[in-house]
Every structure is written in C-alpha cells, then in structure tokens.
Design an enzyme around this catalytic site. Structure first.
Site, short mmCIF file in Angstrom:
data_model
loop_
_atom_site.label_atom_id
_atom_site.label_comp_id
_atom_site.label_asym_id
_atom_site.label_seq_id
_atom_site.Cartn_x
_atom_site.Cartn_y
_atom_site.Cartn_z
N GLY A 69 11.43 5.46 2.10
CA GLY A 69 11.44 6.43 1.00
C GLY A 69 12.49 6.02 0.00
O GLY A 69 13.40 5.26 0.34
N CYS A 96 13.23 1.79 7.59
CA CYS A 96 14.08 1.91 6.40
C CYS A 96 14.66 3.33 6.29
O CYS A 96 15.49 3.71 7.10
CB CYS A 96 13.29 1.49 5.17
SG CYS A 96 14.31 1.17 3.74
N TYR A 97 14.23 4.12 5.32
CA TYR A 97 14.72 5.50 5.21
C TYR A 97 14.51 6.24 6.54
O TYR A 97 15.35 7.04 6.97
CB TYR A 97 13.96 6.20 4.08
CG TYR A 97 14.35 7.64 3.84
CD1 TYR A 97 15.44 7.96 3.05
CD2 TYR A 97 13.60 8.68 4.38
CE1 TYR A 97 15.79 9.29 2.82
CE2 TYR A 97 13.92 10.01 4.15
CZ TYR A 97 15.03 10.31 3.37
OH TYR A 97 15.36 11.62 3.15
N HIS A 183 10.80 -3.83 6.35
CA HIS A 183 9.42 -3.32 6.29
C HIS A 183 8.46 -4.22 7.08
O HIS A 183 8.09 -5.28 6.60
CB HIS A 183 8.96 -3.22 4.84
CG HIS A 183 9.67 -2.12 4.11
ND1 HIS A 183 9.22 -0.82 4.11
CD2 HIS A 183 10.82 -2.11 3.40
CE1 HIS A 183 10.04 -0.06 3.42
NE2 HIS A 183 11.03 -0.83 2.98
N GLU A 185 5.36 -3.68 7.57
CA GLU A 185 4.00 -3.56 7.03
C GLU A 185 3.73 -4.54 5.91
O GLU A 185 2.58 -4.75 5.50
CB GLU A 185 3.75 -2.12 6.56
CG GLU A 185 4.56 -1.64 5.34
CD GLU A 185 5.97 -1.14 5.68
OE1 GLU A 185 6.49 -1.47 6.77
OE2 GLU A 185 6.57 -0.45 4.84
N ASP A 241 -19.00 1.16 -2.68
CA ASP A 241 -18.82 2.44 -2.00
C ASP A 241 -20.12 3.23 -1.92
O ASP A 241 -20.50 3.72 -0.86
CB ASP A 241 -17.75 3.29 -2.71
CG ASP A 241 -16.41 2.58 -2.77
OD1 ASP A 241 -16.26 1.58 -2.05
OD2 ASP A 241 -15.54 3.01 -3.54
N LYS A 382 -10.24 0.90 1.08
CA LYS A 382 -11.28 0.10 0.41
C LYS A 382 -11.75 -1.08 1.25
O LYS A 382 -12.95 -1.32 1.40
CB LYS A 382 -10.74 -0.40 -0.94
CG LYS A 382 -11.75 -1.13 -1.77
CD LYS A 382 -12.58 -0.17 -2.57
CE LYS A 382 -13.65 -0.89 -3.35
NZ LYS A 382 -14.50 0.03 -4.11
#
Ligand code: XMP
Length: 526
Positions: A69, A96-97, A183, A185, A241, A382
């Site tokens: 964050g 992190c945060y 991070h 990710e 989509d 997506k």
C-alpha cells in the site's frame, strides 16, 4: 479506501475450492498477486482491507495475504485490518506495507526513510525460512517502499536481508505469519512465484485444485442453475469477451440463447460480414444481425466532441438492442462480459489501487433494461478469459484479436464522423493490419490501428499537387492497456504500409507513425 469491497459478493467457486483472501491495502500490484495465485492453481479473491474477522471466518480461507500500500503504517489515515484477524489462526503473508502492519501489530519497530527504495535489489535469504525453502540464497527482488521494519517483533526470525534493508523478510512459524518487504508478484523478482508457492504449500497446506477446466465446468453448471429453461439475450461484437460469453452460454443452454450483433457503421472494414460469418459458421452460434449503420451515422452528424460521440453511440446501441429484444419472446436474462477488474473497480468506494484506472464502460448495458444479468466472466482476468476461450475450443484467431473499442472508428476519426470518412479510415486501417499480419507482427503487438486526422496536407502525386487527408498509424505493446509502449515496428514494414495506403486509398496523401507511449498519451487518440 476500499471499505465496501469486503461486501462484494463471493464467487460461487469459493464454495468448491480452497480459497485465499487478499486484503487490498491499495497497492497497484494487488491484482497481480491474485493472478499469480491462480496461476499456481489456488483460487483467490481480493477483499477490502477492513473486512471483518467474522466475514473472513465465514469464507473459511486457507490463507490471507496483506497487500502492499502507498501509506506508512503510522500515518493518521493509514488503512488497518480488523486486528482480530491476527488471532484467527489463518496463515498470513504480509507483503511490503502488509509486512509493516504485522510488525507493528506484534510489537516490532517500523521506521520511515527520506528515500524511497524503488527497483531491483539483491537479497540474501535463509533457506530455512518457509518462504525461501529450496531457493538460491542470493536473489534479485523488486522493492518499492519508503518505510521499513528495523526491529522484528518477539518470536519473529529474520529470513532475508539486503544491503539497504537488513530485515527484508521475517517469519514466525508458530503464529503462521510470514512477511516480505519486496514484491513477489512482480516478474522482476527472480523467485516470486516460488515464494508464493512455498507460502501456499508449506504455510497454508494448500492443495492446488483450481484450473480453467474446473472454472469452465462450474460456469456451465452455474449458468444452467441460474437460467433454467428460460432464455438469455447476449450482445456479440466479435471481440474476445463477448465471443467467450456467447460460446459458454451456447454450451450451457443451446438454443435458449439469442445472440445479437449490431452493425453500428463504425466497425473495421468488412468486419460486420466476417464476424457474422464466423460466429454463425465456425462457432455455430445463433446470431441475429441488425444493420443500424444509417441510424448511428445520422445521430453522429455534426458531432466533434469525443465524449459526446461515446454517449451517442452508447445510447443508440441501447435503443437498437432494446428494440431487438422486444422482438423475441420470453427473454428474461441478459448476458454480459463483465471482468473481475471491472468488478473490483466498480466497488462502491474505490481504493487507491483502483483509481489509477479511470476507465471506460466497456460495452456494458445498463440494468434498467429490466433483465436479470448473467455474468460468467465476473471472476476472471483478461488473460484468463483467453484461457477459458481455449478451453472452449475457440480458434486462436479469435482469442488473439486486438481489442476494439465500443465506439469503434468514431473515436479514431478526429472531428466529424461521416460515411466518407469512415470509408477512408476503414481502407487505410485494413492495409495497415494486412501489412502487419503478413510481416508476422500482428501477434507481436497488443493493439494496432489507423487514425484519421482532421487536417489536410499538401503532397505531390504524378505531376500534380494534392491536398488531402493525413492518417496516423498506431501500434502499442502492453500487458494491461493501462500503460503501453509504442511498438518499435521495422521501418520496412512502416514504409511499405505507408506507401500502400497513399497509393491505394484515394483521399489520403500522408501517413505518420505515432511514437507516444502511455502515459502521457492514451492508446486511442480520442
Ligand atoms: P486508452 O485510449 O484509454 O485505451 O489508452 C485503453 C484501451 O481501452 C480501449 N478503449 C475503449 N474501449 N470503449 C471501449 O470499449 C471506449 O470508449 C474506449 N476507449 C478506449 C482502447 O482501444 C484500448 O484498448
């Protein structure tokens, strides 16, 4: 902040699979964490940072992740979780945060710093740490933080450090709390996926059971349960989509599905014919086509302002669609291709992770149409929709199609939209796409198109002076369409396309290439 997101309805999948909840403290990477976990076969959902401990318990998660964050944990309005969550006995990964929150909660020390550390960093880790089990001791990770933990709480052991950050990771196995300052990710972190896998398998005892095959089967069951023997209306555009939604519905409900394709007069060249042929032929869908070209163009007459064009196209689309729906008996449901990022970003109160994208309504139809909604892509990102498309056997040529905006060529014709200008742009755009395909570049870029500018320039053709239109070519590479790089196409390809456009499209005598990235530019010109 994201207060109300905890009240987003849970996916029906969460009853059938182990689930990890990600508490969103506002990091721009929160959605990436969710994607990584799902790639690892563990179902997860993003919830508000202030979800109550009772709500957490009710979801029976096998693990929790506290996201990063932008704030410092000691700031006045710093988002905090319900502190009872720490006592639930559910394993926690603090990123992190999220790490700083855990440090503060358990009595450690967090300090600010004048400089923000941003970018790659080298860490040394303890392989005895759960998160680093089996991984190299020296790793490159992605840091993005101001504050840092300077004293671990009692019971925590430090499991990684870097030159800048002595406590880059820490954990307390007995409490089931694992923390990293960097991070995992982000793709720049060497072993990010492995670190998340270790948290899942060792920290949470996860048994990966989520895949697109299971999603497909469950989605079909859910659609059948929701719709029963009634009928569903579905707008198709030929885009990924809506095609995936239509095929999924068709698999679930057969001829209870009524698909409608509206030609609004601002589609790509021959798009209406080719899309319709393939939806009806190759994909075997029962599609009704509505030719509303005239109606749209009449409404767009004299309109210059891009937002006004968008509003008109949206309004006329709904009118046409409504009229078509009235022609069919007993329609009670409307299918929509709403995606998970849309769901997160339209949560009643948006968090800082959401406001970065102030996005368009991607072809959504309003609920006032009086239908019950069927939204089978509501929990997918997506790229997961593409995967689902493959699961459904949809050919790659659909799956890999570039996105095309709802307002179509109207926002690529700067100034007034007329039938003549649409034809000019369609022809130039078709040449560009043809050249891209034949040079093997269509699949290498994320989106490419031509734009008709509202200026004329002087040229010379044969022995004569010309004073004609200018076309700009645009090609971008991007993962998420929120930021994008202009594509470095070969000069030969650009030269060839420009040459063909000027020679083959009367009315255009100059071609330019757009080399603006996003930001500061947008992908579209309007
Ligand atoms: P921008 O121009 O905002 O585009 O950088 C990002 C992505 O969104 C598409 N786009 C739209 N899609 N309705 C849509 O359905 C719209 O009004 C619209 N405007 C932009 C654009 O093509 C790109 O993929």
């Amino acid at each position: 902040m994201v207060e109300n997101m905890g009240r987003l309805e849970a996916s029906p999948s969460s009853n059938q699979h182990q689930i990890v909840l990600i508490l969103d403290f506002g990091s721009q990477y929160t959605q990436l964490i969710a994607r990584r976990l799902r790639e690892l076969g563990v179902y997860c959902e993003i919830v508000a940072h202030d979800i109550s401990a009772d709500d957490v318990l009710a979801r029976e998660p096998i693990g929790l992740i506290f996201s990063g964050g932008p704030q410092g944990v000691y700031e006045d309005r710093a988002p905090q979780p319900d502190s009872r969550i720490y006592g639930l006995g559910v394993p926690i990964l603090g990123v992190c945060y999220g790490m700083q929150l855990a440090a503060k909660q358990f009595g450690g020390k967090v300090e600010g710093s004048d400089t923000r550390e941003y970018g790659r960093a080298a860490i040394r880790c303890q392989q005895t740490g759960v998160l680093f089990d089996g991984l190299d001791q020296s790793q490159t990770v992605w840091m993005s933080h101001g504050d840092r933990v300077t004293n671990p709480p009692d019971g925590f052991v430090v499991t990684a450090s870097s030159a800048e950050v002595p406590i880059a990771a820490m954990e307390d196995r007995s409490r089931g709390v694992f923390c990293i300052q960097f991070h995992p990710e982000v793709s720049h972190t060497d072993y990010g996926k492995e670190i998340l896998r270790n948290f899942l398998s060792q920290g949470c005892r996860a048994e990966p059971d989520w895949s697109m095959t299971s999603y497909r089967n469950e989605a079909i069951d859910r659609i059948r349960a929701q719709v029963g023997d009634r009928r569903v209306l579905c707008a198709v555009s030929g885009g990924v989509d809506s095609t995936v939604v239509a095929v999924l519905l068709e698999r679930a409900l057969g001829d209870q599905v009524v698909a409608v394709f509206v030609d609004n007069g601002v589609l790509r060249k021959e798009e209406a014919t080719t899309v319709l042929e393939s939806l009806q032929g190759e994909l075997g869908l029962n599609v009704a086509a509505v030719d509303a070209r005239q109606r749209f163009l009449e409404q767009l007459e004299g309109i210059q302002d891009p937002e006004e064009k968008r509003r008109i196209i949206g309004r006329v689309f709904i009118e046409v669609f409504q009229e078509q729906a009235k022609k069919e008996e007993g329609l009670q449901f409307l299918a929509q291709g709403t995606l998970y990022p849309d769901v997160i970003e339209s949560a009643p109160v948006k968090g800082p992770s959401a406001v970065i994208k102030t996005h368009h309504n991607v072809g959504g139809l309003p609920e006032e149409l009086g239908f019950e909604l069927v939204e089978p892509l509501r929990w997918l990102f997506k790229d997961e929709v593409r995967q689902l498309g493959r699961e459904l056997g949809i050919p790659e040529e659909y799956i890999g199609r570039h996105p095309f905006p709802g307002p179509g060529l109207a926002v690529r014709i700067l100034g007034e939209v007329t039938a003549e200008r649409v034809a000019l742009l369609q022809n130039a755009d078709a040449v560009f796409l043809e050249e891209l395909r034949s040079a093997g570049y269509y699949d290498k870029v994320s989106q490419a198109f031509a734009v008709l500018l509202p200026v004329k320039s002087v040229g010379v053709m044969g022995d004569g002076r010309t004073y004609e239109n200018v076309v700009a070519l645009r090609a971008v590479s991007t993962e998420d369409f929120m930021t994008a790089d202009w594509s470095h196409l070969p000069y030969e390809l650009l030269g060839h396309a420009a040459n063909r456009i000027v020679n083959e499209v009367p009315g255009i005598n100059r071609v330019v290439y757009d080399i603006t990235s996003k930001p500061p530019g947008t992908i579209e010109w309007e």
